[in-house]
Write an enzyme that holds these catalytic residues in place. Structure first.
Site, PDB file in Angstrom:
ATOM      1  N   HIS A   1       0.772  -1.204   0.055  1.00  0.00           N
ATOM      2  CA  HIS A   1      -0.097   0.087   0.005  1.00  0.00           C
ATOM      3  C   HIS A   1       0.813   1.317   0.024  1.00  0.00           C
ATOM      4  O   HIS A   1       2.127   1.221   0.239  1.00  0.00           O
ATOM      5  CB  HIS A   1      -0.934  -0.125   1.204  1.00  0.00           C
ATOM      6  CG  HIS A   1      -2.084  -1.151   1.160  1.00  0.00           C
ATOM      7  ND1 HIS A   1      -2.726  -1.343   2.236  1.00  0.00           N
ATOM      8  CD2 HIS A   1      -2.205  -2.163   0.176  1.00  0.00           C
ATOM      9  CE1 HIS A   1      -3.922  -2.369   2.086  1.00  0.00           C
ATOM     10  NE2 HIS A   1      -3.188  -2.818   0.835  1.00  0.00           N
TER      11      HIS A   1
ATOM     12  N   CYS B   1      -4.734   1.296   6.753  1.00  0.00           N
ATOM     13  CA  CYS B   1      -5.414   0.038   6.870  1.00  0.00           C
ATOM     14  C   CYS B   1      -5.018  -0.615   8.358  1.00  0.00           C
ATOM     15  O   CYS B   1      -3.688  -0.409   8.888  1.00  0.00           O
ATOM     16  CB  CYS B   1      -5.297  -1.055   5.652  1.00  0.00           C
ATOM     17  SG  CYS B   1      -3.720  -1.664   5.522  1.00  0.00           S
TER      18      CYS B   1
ATOM     19  N   GLU C   1       1.490   3.644   2.060  1.00  0.00           N
ATOM     20  CA  GLU C   1       2.221   3.861   3.276  1.00  0.00           C
ATOM     21  C   GLU C   1       3.556   3.158   3.474  1.00  0.00           C
ATOM     22  O   GLU C   1       4.614   3.786   3.452  1.00  0.00           O
ATOM     23  CB  GLU C   1       1.441   3.738   4.734  1.00  0.00           C
ATOM     24  CG  GLU C   1       0.234   4.489   4.746  1.00  0.00           C
ATOM     25  CD  GLU C   1      -1.119   3.894   3.993  1.00  0.00           C
ATOM     26  OE1 GLU C   1      -2.089   4.072   4.695  1.00  0.00           O
ATOM     27  OE2 GLU C   1      -0.957   2.829   2.948  1.00  0.00           O
TER      28      GLU C   1
ATOM     29  N   CYS D   1      -1.200  -1.194   7.634  1.00  0.00           N
ATOM     30  CA  CYS D   1      -0.036  -0.232   7.308  1.00  0.00           C
ATOM     31  C   CYS D   1       0.070   0.722   8.640  1.00  0.00           C
ATOM     32  O   CYS D   1       1.194   1.173   8.988  1.00  0.00           O
ATOM     33  CB  CYS D   1      -0.661   0.753   6.238  1.00  0.00           C
ATOM     34  SG  CYS D   1      -0.631   0.079   4.544  1.00  0.00           S
TER      35      CYS D   1
END
Length: 151
Positions: free
Chosen positions: A52, A77, A54, A86
């Site tokens: 993701h 998340c 991040e 994350c």
């Protein structure tokens, strides 16, 4: 919130736009990591199954992430899916502060990512910058969540 904060959040919005149409059912999120008022990491959501935004930004920043500020268009998340949470990656990297564009309405995340960050001593600021633009950029994801069809 300063003009510089707005500038960095806009950079996160632009970073997220690089992922549009390439993330499958994942939202096209952007993240920027800032230390000493300079961007030290950038990331956006990878194709479905990949890291993701991040995590990509943390990888880009390396050890400069410790004590840094993150600007992220969507709440990090907090659950295991195809990748790890994350919010845990961010606290493991010892970030100090995060600006979150909008909360994630997805039931597996909604508020839990923010709570994890706060529970681990991270200062969290939600909203107040480019919310309409972010909602428009994440429209397909947000519509799926609202319809209950987001996997």
């Amino acid at each position: 919130m300063t003009d510089k904060d707005k500038e960095f959040m806009w950079e996160a919005v632009l970073e997220g736009r690089k992922a549009q149409g390439k993330t499958g059912t994942n939202p096209p999120v952007g993240a920027i990591i800032v230390k000493d008022r300079k961007i030290v990491g950038r990331g956006h959501t990878s194709k479905l199954g990949g890291p993701h935004a991040e995590v990509n930004a943390l990888r880009d920043a390396g050890d400069k992430a410790e004590g840094a500020t993150v600007y992220c268009t969507l709440e990090p998340c907090s659950h295991w899916g195809r990748t790890g949470p994350c919010c845990v990656a961010l606290t493991d990297a010892k970030i100090a502060k995060i600006f979150v564009g909008i909360m994630d309405p997805y039931p597996k995340v909604s508020g839990k990512g923010i709570q994890h960050l706060k529970d681990h001593g991270v200062e969290v600021i939600v909203g107040g910058m480019y919310e309409e633009e972010i909602r428009q950029d994440l429209k397909e994801f947000l519509d799926r969540v609202a319809a209950g069809t987001q996997e």
